[in-house]
Design a protein around this motif. Structure first.
Motif, PDB file in Angstrom:
ATOM      1  N   HIS A  96       0.750  -1.264   0.217  1.00 33.94           N
ATOM      2  CA  HIS A  96       0.181   0.039   0.020  1.00 33.94           C
ATOM      3  C   HIS A  96       0.890   1.313  -0.037  1.00 33.94           C
ATOM      4  O   HIS A  96       0.388   2.285  -0.702  1.00 33.94           O
ATOM      5  CB  HIS A  96      -0.789  -0.077   1.276  1.00 33.94           C
ATOM      6  CG  HIS A  96      -1.770   1.335   1.307  1.00 33.94           C
ATOM      7  ND1 HIS A  96      -2.944   1.717   0.661  1.00 33.94           N
ATOM      8  CD2 HIS A  96      -1.380   2.187   2.145  1.00 33.94           C
ATOM      9  CE1 HIS A  96      -3.176   2.782   1.152  1.00 33.94           C
ATOM     10  NE2 HIS A  96      -2.394   3.135   2.073  1.00 33.94           N
ATOM     11  N   ARG A 127      -3.736  -0.958  -6.368  1.00 28.99           N
ATOM     12  CA  ARG A 127      -4.061   0.701  -5.817  1.00 28.99           C
ATOM     13  C   ARG A 127      -5.460   0.882  -5.899  1.00 28.99           C
ATOM     14  O   ARG A 127      -6.227   1.559  -5.181  1.00 28.99           O
ATOM     15  CB  ARG A 127      -3.106   1.699  -6.633  1.00 28.99           C
ATOM     16  CG  ARG A 127      -3.590   3.215  -6.217  1.00 28.99           C
ATOM     17  CD  ARG A 127      -3.190   3.446  -4.876  1.00 28.99           C
ATOM     18  NE  ARG A 127      -3.696   4.946  -4.543  1.00 28.99           N
ATOM     19  CZ  ARG A 127      -4.038   5.062  -3.305  1.00 28.99           C
ATOM     20  NH1 ARG A 127      -4.105   4.346  -2.430  1.00 28.99           N
ATOM     21  NH2 ARG A 127      -4.457   6.468  -3.052  1.00 28.99           N
ATOM     22  N   LEU A 128      -6.144   0.576  -7.113  1.00 27.74           N
ATOM     23  CA  LEU A 128      -7.632   0.949  -7.477  1.00 27.74           C
ATOM     24  C   LEU A 128      -8.364  -0.008  -6.287  1.00 27.74           C
ATOM     25  O   LEU A 128      -9.388   0.479  -5.836  1.00 27.74           O
ATOM     26  CB  LEU A 128      -7.832   0.599  -8.725  1.00 27.74           C
ATOM     27  CG  LEU A 128      -7.528   1.509  -9.663  1.00 27.74           C
ATOM     28  CD1 LEU A 128      -7.861   0.935 -11.275  1.00 27.74           C
ATOM     29  CD2 LEU A 128      -7.621   2.842  -9.839  1.00 27.74           C
ATOM     30  N   ARG A 129      -7.947  -1.444  -6.099  1.00 30.80           N
ATOM     31  CA  ARG A 129      -8.733  -2.182  -5.422  1.00 30.80           C
ATOM     32  C   ARG A 129      -8.432  -1.394  -3.662  1.00 30.80           C
ATOM     33  O   ARG A 129      -9.460  -1.599  -2.878  1.00 30.80           O
ATOM     34  CB  ARG A 129      -8.228  -3.532  -5.200  1.00 30.80           C
ATOM     35  CG  ARG A 129      -8.841  -4.125  -6.616  1.00 30.80           C
ATOM     36  CD  ARG A 129      -8.033  -5.658  -7.043  1.00 30.80           C
ATOM     37  NE  ARG A 129      -8.906  -6.032  -8.031  1.00 30.80           N
ATOM     38  CZ  ARG A 129      -8.554  -7.249  -8.716  1.00 30.80           C
ATOM     39  NH1 ARG A 129      -7.485  -7.949  -8.369  1.00 30.80           N
ATOM     40  NH2 ARG A 129      -9.370  -7.601  -9.709  1.00 30.80           N
ATOM     41  N   ASP A 130      -7.348  -0.753  -3.478  1.00 30.61           N
ATOM     42  CA  ASP A 130      -7.201  -0.331  -2.094  1.00 30.61           C
ATOM     43  C   ASP A 130      -8.398   0.709  -1.887  1.00 30.61           C
ATOM     44  O   ASP A 130      -9.115   0.906  -0.913  1.00 30.61           O
ATOM     45  CB  ASP A 130      -5.943   0.429  -2.114  1.00 30.61           C
ATOM     46  CG  ASP A 130      -4.892  -0.488  -1.559  1.00 30.61           C
ATOM     47  OD1 ASP A 130      -5.036  -1.548  -0.839  1.00 30.61           O
ATOM     48  OD2 ASP A 130      -3.348  -0.246  -1.728  1.00 30.61           O
ATOM     49  N   LEU A 131      -8.404   1.593  -3.065  1.00 30.66           N
ATOM     50  CA  LEU A 131      -9.450   2.784  -3.019  1.00 30.66           C
ATOM     51  C   LEU A 131     -10.922   2.210  -2.850  1.00 30.66           C
ATOM     52  O   LEU A 131     -11.731   2.765  -2.162  1.00 30.66           O
ATOM     53  CB  LEU A 131      -9.177   3.616  -4.209  1.00 30.66           C
ATOM     54  CG  LEU A 131      -8.099   4.353  -4.277  1.00 30.66           C
ATOM     55  CD1 LEU A 131      -7.868   5.194  -5.480  1.00 30.66           C
ATOM     56  CD2 LEU A 131      -7.813   5.516  -2.984  1.00 30.66           C
ATOM     57  N   ASP A 132     -11.093   0.836  -3.340  1.00 33.01           N
ATOM     58  CA  ASP A 132     -12.364   0.374  -3.416  1.00 33.01           C
ATOM     59  C   ASP A 132     -12.465  -0.579  -1.930  1.00 33.01           C
ATOM     60  O   ASP A 132     -13.712  -1.008  -1.877  1.00 33.01           O
ATOM     61  CB  ASP A 132     -12.838  -0.374  -4.660  1.00 33.01           C
ATOM     62  CG  ASP A 132     -12.800   0.572  -5.737  1.00 33.01           C
ATOM     63  OD1 ASP A 132     -12.995   1.839  -5.703  1.00 33.01           O
ATOM     64  OD2 ASP A 132     -12.825   0.019  -7.217  1.00 33.01           O
ATOM     65  N   GLY A 133     -11.596  -0.856  -1.419  1.00 38.40           N
ATOM     66  CA  GLY A 133     -11.941  -1.644  -0.255  1.00 38.40           C
ATOM     67  C   GLY A 133     -11.837  -3.187  -0.750  1.00 38.40           C
ATOM     68  O   GLY A 133     -12.344  -3.827   0.032  1.00 38.40           O
ATOM     69  N   THR A 134     -11.270  -3.527  -1.803  1.00 42.30           N
ATOM     70  CA  THR A 134     -11.477  -5.101  -2.378  1.00 42.30           C
ATOM     71  C   THR A 134     -10.002  -5.348  -2.631  1.00 42.30           C
ATOM     72  O   THR A 134      -9.807  -6.267  -3.527  1.00 42.30           O
ATOM     73  CB  THR A 134     -12.166  -5.138  -3.610  1.00 42.30           C
ATOM     74  OG1 THR A 134     -11.492  -4.167  -4.629  1.00 42.30           O
ATOM     75  CG2 THR A 134     -13.542  -4.687  -3.423  1.00 42.30           C
ATOM     76  N   ARG A 135      -8.812  -5.266  -1.787  1.00 39.22           N
ATOM     77  CA  ARG A 135      -7.518  -5.501  -1.950  1.00 39.22           C
ATOM     78  C   ARG A 135      -7.190  -6.985  -2.033  1.00 39.22           C
ATOM     79  O   ARG A 135      -6.345  -7.652  -2.499  1.00 39.22           O
ATOM     80  CB  ARG A 135      -6.728  -4.525  -1.103  1.00 39.22           C
ATOM     81  CG  ARG A 135      -5.324  -5.055  -1.230  1.00 39.22           C
ATOM     82  CD  ARG A 135      -4.537  -4.453  -2.585  1.00 39.22           C
ATOM     83  NE  ARG A 135      -3.240  -4.804  -2.731  1.00 39.22           N
ATOM     84  CZ  ARG A 135      -2.200  -4.178  -2.247  1.00 39.22           C
ATOM     85  NH1 ARG A 135      -2.482  -2.750  -1.841  1.00 39.22           N
ATOM     86  NH2 ARG A 135      -0.771  -4.263  -2.281  1.00 39.22           N
TER      87      ARG A 135
END
Length: 207
Positions: free
Chosen positions: A104, A174-182
């Motif tokens: 992250h 990074r996009l999944r971090d933002l969406d909470g689906t990492r």
């Protein structure tokens, strides 16, 4: 933009310089460098504004220090220990794990670098050095691990493919971090197998 990293506080470690860099990293990633004031950084860090300038004489110095220290252009001093002789696939996986571009913290720093590269020459220069380093390191470990002799052209193409793949999956993370689906991570192992197979096939063919 809270993330997995726990924000330090003065009461925890008293390290004002690191608190300032933590705050700058978070705010610049969220709003951009030009839109982030030193007053906002000081407030976020919980320190007096004058202390920001004590450690960083100019606002630009905050950005250059952040990049140099938290996403260095040459992150690994030696990649020889990552090589598995005769197994380029395993070697590539080792390289990706050692670089840890999908962390992250690393992904936040890349957001900053890509955004600020457009307007800050020093950031562009850092980005060029970083990409060159990744490419050269990949060429080095592929050459050392390949079971067959491979031309410089093939090594260059394989390294370019692998570096692009590392950046691509890190961006997706990074996009999944933002969406909470990492938790749904892309698998680089398959790409490593494709690159290794191409390396061996083209090397054997004398390409």
């Amino acid at each position: 933009m809270p993330g997995p990293r726990q924000r330090r506080t003065a009461s925890v470690d008293g390290d004002a310089r690191e608190l300032i860099l933590d705050a700058a990293e978070e705010l610049i990633a969220e709003s951009g460098f030009d839109a982030t004031s030193t007053a906002a950084i000081a407030k976020q860090a919980g320190v007096p504004k004058g202390l920001v300038f004590y450690y960083f004489p100019t606002k630009s110095a905050i950005l250059t220090t952040l990049i140099a220290e938290r996403l260095p252009a040459e992150p690994l001093a030696d990649v020889a220990g990552l090589v598995v002789t005769g197994e380029p696939e395993s070697t590539l996986v080792n390289l990706e794990a050692a670089l840890n571009l999908r962390d992250h913290h690393s992904s936040v720093m890349r957001v900053i670098i890509w955004r600020e590269a457009e307007t800050h020459p020093a950031v562009r220069a850092h980005l060029r050095r970083f990409r060159t380093y990744l490419h050269d390191a990949t060429v080095e470990v592929l050459r050392a691990s390949s079971p067959v002799a491979v031309s410089a052209r093939v090594l260059d193409s394989c390294a370019t493919t692998w570096v692009a793949a590392m950046f691509s999956v890190a961006s997706i993370d990074r996009l999944r971090d933002l969406d909470g689906t990492r938790e749904h991570r892309e698998d680089l192992g398959g790409v490593a197998r494709v690159v290794a197979a191409g390396l061996e096939q083209l090397g054997a063919a004398g390409a």
